[in-house]
Write a protein that holds these residues in place. Structure first.
Motif, PDB file in Angstrom:
ATOM      1  N   VAL A 126       0.849  -1.194   0.000  1.00  0.00           N
ATOM      2  CA  VAL A 126       0.000   0.000   0.000  1.00  0.00           C
ATOM      3  C   VAL A 126       0.883   1.242   0.000  1.00  0.00           C
ATOM      4  N   ILE A 127       0.721   2.061  -1.031  1.00  0.00           N
ATOM      5  CA  ILE A 127       1.477   3.301  -1.156  1.00  0.00           C
ATOM      6  C   ILE A 127       0.527   4.392  -1.639  1.00  0.00           C
ATOM      7  N   ASP A 128       0.521   5.508  -0.932  1.00  0.00           N
ATOM      8  CA  ASP A 128      -0.280   6.672  -1.336  1.00  0.00           C
ATOM      9  C   ASP A 128      -1.728   6.315  -1.643  1.00  0.00           C
ATOM     10  N   GLY A 129      -2.310   5.488  -0.793  1.00  0.00           N
ATOM     11  CA  GLY A 129      -3.734   5.193  -0.928  1.00  0.00           C
ATOM     12  C   GLY A 129      -4.076   4.135  -1.957  1.00  0.00           C
ATOM     13  N   VAL A 130      -3.048   3.555  -2.608  1.00  0.00           N
ATOM     14  CA  VAL A 130      -3.300   2.512  -3.610  1.00  0.00           C
ATOM     15  C   VAL A 130      -2.725   1.190  -3.114  1.00  0.00           C
ATOM     16  N   LEU A 174      -5.950  -1.400  -6.364  1.00  0.00           N
ATOM     17  CA  LEU A 174      -7.249  -1.002  -5.822  1.00  0.00           C
ATOM     18  C   LEU A 174      -7.111   0.271  -5.005  1.00  0.00           C
ATOM     19  N   ASN A 175      -8.183   1.033  -4.956  1.00  0.00           N
ATOM     20  CA  ASN A 175      -8.251   2.139  -4.007  1.00  0.00           C
ATOM     21  C   ASN A 175      -8.274   1.515  -2.610  1.00  0.00           C
ATOM     22  N   ALA A 176      -7.251   1.788  -1.816  1.00  0.00           N
ATOM     23  CA  ALA A 176      -7.086   1.073  -0.543  1.00  0.00           C
ATOM     24  C   ALA A 176      -8.098   1.514   0.504  1.00  0.00           C
ATOM     25  N   LYS A 177      -8.818   2.600   0.228  1.00  0.00           N
ATOM     26  CA  LYS A 177      -9.842   3.062   1.163  1.00  0.00           C
ATOM     27  C   LYS A 177     -11.208   2.479   0.824  1.00  0.00           C
TER      28      LYS A 177
END
Ligand code: CA
Length: 706
Positions: A105-109, A122-125
């Protein structure tokens, strides 16, 4: 479910041993992140090491940092709040088999891999799919791997997502859209049975990748590629090309002296199939090497010798690939005791001194603490029941083998098994508690030089082999290990032997998944259970944790698989539910988990066709089935992930030879066995399957065959 076996220790033990022998036989069968920037904002504690990234809320590398500690400095999910943990989102991994990847996971991805080396971003949020890439691995490659079509993840740096494909390619994708930037073939020869299941590591502009295949007579190596364009920078082979020379390198000349002149050096194994770590200050790359090929040193190197660099921890110069030091955990490796298990770097206070250490719990059952600058052994203690060696001699650094180790002339029941006291499932080191957490197992294995015994081994011989030994019950564990004092702090027993990797956090919790389908969260100090979330899907992958918009998440892949050990006991998720691979992401005040679809009750066995086979042909078929089919399709029970051959329809019976020899189901992952089996053999195998189907139709509980 063979409940009678569960109540019969010898029977279930026998089943496990034979299943494992069967496994053995199968064998014959945006990111521009700074690399070494130190995050001074995080107080990691007295056992601390500097984080090699300054991305506090990310999980930017395979082991979170180059030290591979798998410790998250996040603490919102903690002993007091963990009860509120619930599902944030989940993603269908389109897989029915084992999922082993660590998401990055880096910068929300989030970048994650599924079976067949497929990559998703994927969008990690929110879990929204941003892009997906399928390297189109030829499905027949499934026949070249020992332990499922798994992949352990990607490495991400400089806007590139790099991963290895099962069929040996190294591929770099554009992190923004998943388009291919470059692709290289890392294999010297596509006819050999190499594979890649491990995650690459990236240091600066170098990508490091090894491969698997030591079960299939390949020669192990690790390579470095240029992150910018995929150019090969160097390759370090782990075993000599020859015993007489000329040699690939000075290291190989040294190694050759430890192989007998009559060595069968046609590959010889030592593959670098998983573990790596990196120390930025020492600028050393550490890799673990695998088992010898074939397993028994008696045939591999008949005159003896340590057989460097099998089952070793190697420190390499990451710029040149030159060997700096080595430590061989298992000289003359002959039990599938790989040293490819996860390595953790940390600075520990040992006898009043801060030592830069490397820690590993390889398959052979001993927990090693090495000086990572020199490779010197600081301590070693067994972390599970071990009978092949009494201890590690601190003067020589070598194991002191017992008589039970030697199976050249007599079969031996050896602990740990070839599954290892601990396997690839990553460990976690908490600098807060100073403990190392990992899933382990007590289970034995019958090693034998008599090949036919691989097919016929049973409890008769096992009882005799156990003799006066008091061997432990077969069990899985989560262990909390004190590496300074080299002792067990606490442990939790787990019914199944094959469970997940481990995460620890600043919140004082340890998270891991089990074959039962539970994500368990326990107190890192005491081991007391804080929270269980039943996902209904067996978990072998390691959880990670990350932070987005002030919220902490814990993510883990659920999907049971790997080598088909055939231990259904304690594998409730697999028995009850479809093994549909899912990425599960949790947060505080998340929602409930919906359980997967219940597995269709199989119903009555179909009436098998009439077979004209003789008893001899059926027995021959049984041996061939164990050798070639059982590890995937199950020996006694069917492994529910793959078709139960006892339930073949009449149409499938008609197609049997075309499936097994003609390869018409290769697209489904069922390779052709035309290289190994004849038409007569397939007739015998089918006769055995019919025989089993008949017996299964008669009995509600199928008993082990004699
Ligand atoms: Ca192996």
């Amino acid at each position: 479910m063979p409940t009678s076996q569960q109540n019969d220790t010898a029977g279930s033990l026998r089943a496990v041993v034979i299943a494992m022998v069967c496994f053995a036989v199968l064998i014959s069968c945006t990111v521009n992140e700074p690399e070494v920037a130190i995050d001074t904002s995080v107080n990691i504690g007295e056992h601390s090491i500097p984080d090699s990234d300054n991305t506090f809320g990310d999980w930017p590398k395979h082991g979170r940092n180059h030290f591979e500690q798998r410790f998250s400095p996040l603490s919102a999910i903690n002993k007091n709040t963990v009860e509120r943990l619930g599902l944030a989102w989940e993603h269908n991994m389109a897989s029915l088999r084992g999922l082993e990847a660590t998401p990055i996971v880096i910068d929300g991805v989030m970048y994650v891999t599924s079976t067949w080396s497929r990559v998703s971003a994927l969008n990690a949020k929110t879990g929204k799919l941003l892009w997906a890439y399928d390297p189109q691995v030829p499905r027949a490659w499934a026949g070249k791997v020992c332990c499922d079509v798994v992949n352990r993840g990607v490495a991400v740096a400089a806007g590139k997502v790099v991963f290895g494909s099962l069929d040996g390619r190294l591929i770099a994708l554009n992190a923004n859209d998943g388009s291919v930037l470059w692709e290289v073939d890392t294999l010297p020869d596509r006819e050999q049975w190499y594979s890649i299941t491990g995650a690459p590591r990236i240091v600066g502009n170098r990508v490091f990748i090894g491969n698997g295949g030591a079960e299939y007579s390949v020669r192990g190596y690790v390579s470095a590629y240029d992150l910018n364009n995929g150019d090969l920078l160097w390759r370090f082979y782990t075993v000599p090309n020859s015993v007489d020379g000329p040699f690939d390198s000075a290291a190989m000349e040294t190694a050759a002296k430890t192989w007998s002149k009559s060595s069968a050096l046609d590959g010889a194994g030592g593959t670098v199939w998983d573990s790596m770590a990196y120390d930025p200050a020492l600028d050393l790359l550490y890799v673990g090497t695998g088992n010898g090929s074939p397993w028994p040193k008696y045939t591999r190197s008949p005159g003896g010798g340590d057989n460097l660099y099998l089952a070793s921890i190697l420190a390499l110069d990451p710029a040149s690939g030159e060997l700096v030091w080595h430590y061989q955990t298992t000289p003359g490796e002959t039990w599938d005791f790989t040293a490819t298990q996860h390595m953790v770097l940390a600075d520990l206070d040992i006898q009043g001194q801060t030592r830069k250490v490397l820690m590993q719990a390889p398959k052979n059952g001993f927990f090693y603490v090495l000086d990572r600058q020199t490779g010197g052994l600081l301590s070693a203690q067994n972390y599970v029941y071990v009978n092949w060696a009494s201890h590690i001699d601190m003067n020589t650094g070598r194991p002191v083998e017992t008589g039970l180790a030697d199976y050249e002339k007599q079969d031996r029941y050896v602990f740990p098994s070839a599954a290892g006291g601990h396997n690839w499932q990553p460990m976690s080191f908490s600098p807060d508690t100073g403990l190392v957490y990992f899933t382990a197992r007590d289970i034995g294995w019958v090693h034998s030089m008599a090949e036919d015994k691989w097919f016929t081994y049973g409890a008769d011989n096992l009882e005799a082999l156990i003799g006066e030994q008091s061997v432990p019950e077969t069990s899985g564990y989560l262990k909390a290990w004190n590496p300074v004092e080299q002792r067990l702090e606490w442990e939790i027993a787990i019914p199944n032997i094959w469970n997940g990797g481990v995460l620890s956090t600043r919140g004082g919790i340890v998270a891991f998944g089990t074959a039962m389908g539970d994500l368990q969260l326990v107190d890192a100090s005491s081991g007391s259970l804080l929270k269980t979330i039943n996902t209904g899907t067996g978990i072998i992958a390691p959880p990670i944790s990350y932070l987005i918009d002030g919220e902490q998440y814990i993510a883990v892949l659920a999907g049971w698989g790997g080598p088909a050990f055939n231990t259904l006991q304690g594998n409730e998720a697999l028995l009850e539910y479809e093994n549909r691979g899912r990425l599960m992401v949790f947060k505080l005040d998340g929602g409930p988990v919906s359980l997967p679809l219940t597995r269709e009750p199989p119903g009555a066995f179909p009436k098998p066709p009439v077979s004209s086979a003789s008893a001899e042909q059926i027995e021959r078929g049984r041996q061939l089935y164990v050798l070639h089919c059982g590890a995937c399709h199950g020996v006694y029970d069917s492994i529910p992930m793959l078709p139960d051959l006892r339930r073949m329809t009449e149409a499938t019976h008609q197609l049997f030879e075309r499936i097994v020899l003609g390869g018409i189901y290769e697209a489904k992952g069922m390779p052709s066995f035309a290289d190994a089996l004849s038409s007569e053999d397939t007739f015998a195998i089918r006769a055995h399957i019919i025989d089993r189907a008949r017996k299964a139709g008669r009995l509600t509980v199928e008993l082990p065959e004699p």
